[in-house]
Scaffold this motif. Structure first.
Motif, mmCIF file in Angstrom:
data_model
loop_
_atom_site.group_PDB
_atom_site.id
_atom_site.type_symbol
_atom_site.label_atom_id
_atom_site.label_comp_id
_atom_site.label_asym_id
_atom_site.label_seq_id
_atom_site.Cartn_x
_atom_site.Cartn_y
_atom_site.Cartn_z
ATOM 1 N N VAL A 127 0.851 -1.196 0.000
ATOM 2 C CA VAL A 127 0.000 0.000 0.000
ATOM 3 C C VAL A 127 0.888 1.248 0.000
ATOM 4 O O VAL A 127 2.062 1.183 0.381
ATOM 5 C CB VAL A 127 -0.944 0.045 1.229
ATOM 6 N N SER A 128 0.305 2.360 -0.407
ATOM 7 C CA SER A 128 1.028 3.638 -0.394
ATOM 8 C C SER A 128 0.851 4.375 0.921
ATOM 9 O O SER A 128 1.769 5.040 1.405
ATOM 10 C CB SER A 128 0.543 4.529 -1.543
ATOM 11 N N GLU A 129 -0.374 4.256 1.507
ATOM 12 C CA GLU A 129 -0.673 5.012 2.724
ATOM 13 C C GLU A 129 -1.375 4.128 3.739
ATOM 14 O O GLU A 129 -2.136 3.228 3.369
ATOM 15 C CB GLU A 129 -1.550 6.229 2.411
ATOM 16 N N LEU A 130 -1.142 4.429 5.012
ATOM 17 C CA LEU A 130 -1.849 3.794 6.121
ATOM 18 C C LEU A 130 -2.514 4.882 6.943
ATOM 19 O O LEU A 130 -1.844 5.780 7.448
ATOM 20 C CB LEU A 130 -0.866 3.004 6.992
ATOM 21 N N TRP A 131 -3.839 4.784 7.051
ATOM 22 C CA TRP A 131 -4.605 5.739 7.854
ATOM 23 C C TRP A 131 -5.028 5.054 9.145
ATOM 24 O O TRP A 131 -5.802 4.099 9.131
ATOM 25 C CB TRP A 131 -5.842 6.221 7.092
ATOM 26 N N LEU A 132 -4.517 5.546 10.255
ATOM 27 C CA LEU A 132 -4.853 5.012 11.573
ATOM 28 C C LEU A 132 -6.031 5.800 12.128
ATOM 29 O O LEU A 132 -6.015 7.036 12.119
ATOM 30 C CB LEU A 132 -3.651 5.121 12.511
ATOM 31 N N VAL A 133 -7.036 5.108 12.617
ATOM 32 C CA VAL A 133 -8.271 5.757 13.049
ATOM 33 C C VAL A 133 -8.298 5.910 14.574
ATOM 34 O O VAL A 133 -8.090 4.950 15.317
ATOM 35 C CB VAL A 133 -9.510 4.963 12.583
ATOM 36 N N GLU A 134 -8.515 7.134 15.024
ATOM 37 C CA GLU A 134 -8.723 7.498 16.435
ATOM 38 C C GLU A 134 -7.493 7.256 17.308
ATOM 39 O O GLU A 134 -6.597 8.076 17.343
ATOM 40 C CB GLU A 134 -9.983 6.821 16.986
ATOM 41 N N THR A 135 -7.423 6.121 18.015
ATOM 42 C CA THR A 135 -6.314 5.913 18.960
ATOM 43 C C THR A 135 -5.483 4.686 18.625
ATOM 44 O O THR A 135 -4.744 4.188 19.476
ATOM 45 C CB THR A 135 -6.858 5.766 20.399
ATOM 46 N N GLU A 136 -5.569 4.197 17.398
ATOM 47 C CA GLU A 136 -4.868 2.966 17.031
ATOM 48 C C GLU A 136 -3.380 3.225 16.739
ATOM 49 O O GLU A 136 -2.899 3.065 15.618
ATOM 50 C CB GLU A 136 -5.552 2.317 15.830
ATOM 51 N N LEU A 137 -2.658 3.624 17.774
ATOM 52 C CA LEU A 137 -1.240 3.968 17.654
ATOM 53 C C LEU A 137 -0.381 2.801 18.140
ATOM 54 O O LEU A 137 0.136 2.807 19.259
ATOM 55 C CB LEU A 137 -0.948 5.244 18.449
ATOM 56 N N TRP A 138 -0.217 1.803 17.289
ATOM 57 C CA TRP A 138 0.575 0.622 17.622
ATOM 58 C C TRP A 138 2.025 0.871 17.233
ATOM 59 O O TRP A 138 2.341 0.982 16.043
ATOM 60 C CB TRP A 138 0.020 -0.606 16.900
ATOM 61 N N PRO A 139 2.936 0.961 18.199
ATOM 62 C CA PRO A 139 4.316 1.378 17.899
ATOM 63 C C PRO A 139 5.037 0.529 16.860
ATOM 64 O O PRO A 139 5.659 1.068 15.931
ATOM 65 C CB PRO A 139 5.001 1.293 19.267
ATOM 66 N N THR A 140 4.998 -0.797 16.987
ATOM 67 C CA THR A 140 5.720 -1.655 16.040
ATOM 68 C C THR A 140 5.147 -1.514 14.640
ATOM 69 O O THR A 140 5.894 -1.469 13.650
ATOM 70 C CB THR A 140 5.669 -3.122 16.494
ATOM 71 N N LEU A 141 3.842 -1.437 14.541
ATOM 72 C CA LEU A 141 3.194 -1.236 13.245
ATOM 73 C C LEU A 141 3.634 0.085 12.625
ATOM 74 O O LEU A 141 4.004 0.145 11.445
ATOM 75 C CB LEU A 141 1.670 -1.253 13.418
ATOM 76 N N ILE A 142 3.610 1.149 13.404
ATOM 77 C CA ILE A 142 3.943 2.478 12.894
ATOM 78 C C ILE A 142 5.389 2.529 12.413
ATOM 79 O O ILE A 142 5.682 3.001 11.305
ATOM 80 C CB ILE A 142 3.689 3.542 13.985
ATOM 81 N N VAL A 143 6.317 2.036 13.221
ATOM 82 C CA VAL A 143 7.734 2.097 12.869
ATOM 83 C C VAL A 143 8.026 1.262 11.623
ATOM 84 O O VAL A 143 8.716 1.707 10.692
ATOM 85 C CB VAL A 143 8.595 1.634 14.059
ATOM 86 N N ASN A 144 7.492 0.044 11.570
ATOM 87 C CA ASN A 144 7.768 -0.820 10.421
ATOM 88 C C ASN A 144 7.096 -0.331 9.148
ATOM 89 O O ASN A 144 7.665 -0.436 8.061
ATOM 90 C CB ASN A 144 7.350 -2.257 10.739
#
Length: 412
Positions: A127-144
């Motif tokens: 995918v080109s973009e990842l849109w996280l909704v509301e409070t879904e701030l998962w550190p490993t997901l975000i960094v990778n």
């Protein structure tokens, strides 16, 4: 790219330490659907190519992004949707069929936030973009995701006061991820912006576009479940049901009381409590065609139907220290809403609906509240007008929020 803080590795260590517990949780929660177990471990049925990946927590967030998904499809974008909870995933699949997008949008359950599961997922998901909704701030997901070249955006972002009192290392980690890994941050309200600023994010990174949960629309006809007049007490928490049922018994001229608990699995406990108090009741999950006394509607997926045909709606979670429940669904149905004193999770919506006259906030469950309900029931045309005023406000807000959100997401 900014160097990762020590707190990120503390988080990774903690996730490793609790791995046995998480593996047991995965096994127990995916017994009936092995495909979900594969998802939790980073596996997909087949590789996916899409323009935009939207990740939601559960049912509420899924409903919030459906109008946005419709907008993306109209722009010829390929979309993939993930959820954290199985109930959210089931809702996503239902809603996508309703908007005739079931074959065009892929869905899956988010893996546990381990390094190897996220890495395994990202090798199959392009995918080109990842849109996280509301409070879904998962550190490993975000960094990778960032390391895989995916642009990250936060949409309908919110932050609770509890987060601001979390351990300092966790607050610092969230602030770092939002500041250096997430580009666009679209927030629900000025209050959320204040919370993010207090967390340590620069104000210029944050943009208030409004709450996407205002933008959802009804796509199905809602069946009438009970033919006589009734009032619904929606999304209740303990001990709200007992308090109102006790009071209701003293006023036999009132319409039937229908209690829809926030967590349907509490239905049996509510039934036991009412029985011990000598209050006549019917438990819908056990006897769906029985309507004696207070109706305990402890079934999944029927709240909207109960609200749609009620005389008015009393919102639970607001007469105990729970922050209230969202009054928007009732407003969308054109209902006049009564809430209790604690609506701190929905301050903006509560104030706006009070200003247009479609919501009344009362101090507690007492005789004064009953008196006001009786007075309202004597003026059905007035209740209808007030409910319509709420609907008109909601329609106006839907257009504003969607326009602001799309302008921020697609500036060119």
């Amino acid at each position: 790219m900014q160097r990762l803080p020590l707190s990120y590795y503390v988080y990774r260590l903690l996730m490793s330490l609790i791995s046995p517990i998480l593996l047991i949780w995965i096994w127990q929660t995916t017994k009936k659907k092995p495909s979900l177990r594969a998802n939790r471990l980073g596996g997909l049925d087949q590789p996916i190519n899409a323009d935009i990946w939207i990740h939601c927590a559960s049912v509420g967030e899924v409903n919030a992004v459906m109008p946005l998904i419709s907008e993306l499809i109209s722009r010829d974008k390929k979309v993939v949707l993930s959820c954290f909870t199985p109930t959210g995933l089931a809702q996503a699949e239902r809603r996508l069929l309703e908007i005739d997008a079931g074959s065009r949008v892929s869905c899956f359950l988010l893996p546990v936030d381990w390094q190897w599961t996220i890495h395994r997922l990202l090798k199959q998901l392009h995918v080109s973009e990842l849109w996280l909704v509301e409070t879904e701030l998962w550190p490993t997901l975000i960094v990778n995701a960032k390391q895989y070249g995916i642009r990250l955006k936060l949409i309908n972002g919110r932050l609770s006061p509890k987060t601001l009192t979390a351990p300092k290392w966790w607050r610092n980690l969230l602030a770092h991820l939002v500041t250096y890994y997430i580009g666009t941050c679209l927030l629900r309200s000025e209050q959320d912006k204040a919370y993010y600023t207090q967390l340590g994010v620069m104000p210029e990174q944050l943009q208030v576009t409004g709450n996407l949960k205002l933008c959802d629309t009804l796509t199905t006809t809602l069946k009438r479940l009970y033919q006589q007049p009734y009032i619904v007490f929606a999304s209740t928490h303990d001990p709200e049901e007992q308090r109102l049922a006790h009071l209701w018994q003293k006023h036999p001229t009132l319409p039937k009381l229908v209690i829809v608990p926030r967590h349907p699995n509490r239905g049996t406990q509510i039934a036991k409590t009412l029985a011990s108090d000598g209050i006549l009741y019917s438990q819908r999950s056990q006897h769906p065609e029985q309507y004696k006394g207070v109706i305990i509607a402890d079934t999944f997926g029927e709240l909207l139907s109960w609200m749609a045909h009620s005389e008015l709606v009393i919102m639970g979670g607001s007469f105990v220290l729970k922050g209230g429940q969202n009054p928007i669904e009732a407003t969308r149905l054109g209902k006049y809403v009564i809430t209790g004193p604690d609506m701190h999770d929905f301050v903006d919506e509560n104030l706006a609906l009070m200003q247009v006259g479609s919501l009344m906030q009362v101090a507690e469950i007492n005789e004064d509240m009953i008196a006001q309900i009786k007075m309202l029931l004597k003026q059905p045309e007035l209740i209808s007008q007030k409910g319509q005023a709420g609907q008109a406000w909601l329609l106006q807000m839907q257009q504003q929020v969607m326009n602001k959100t799309c302008l921020a997401l697609f500036p060119s």
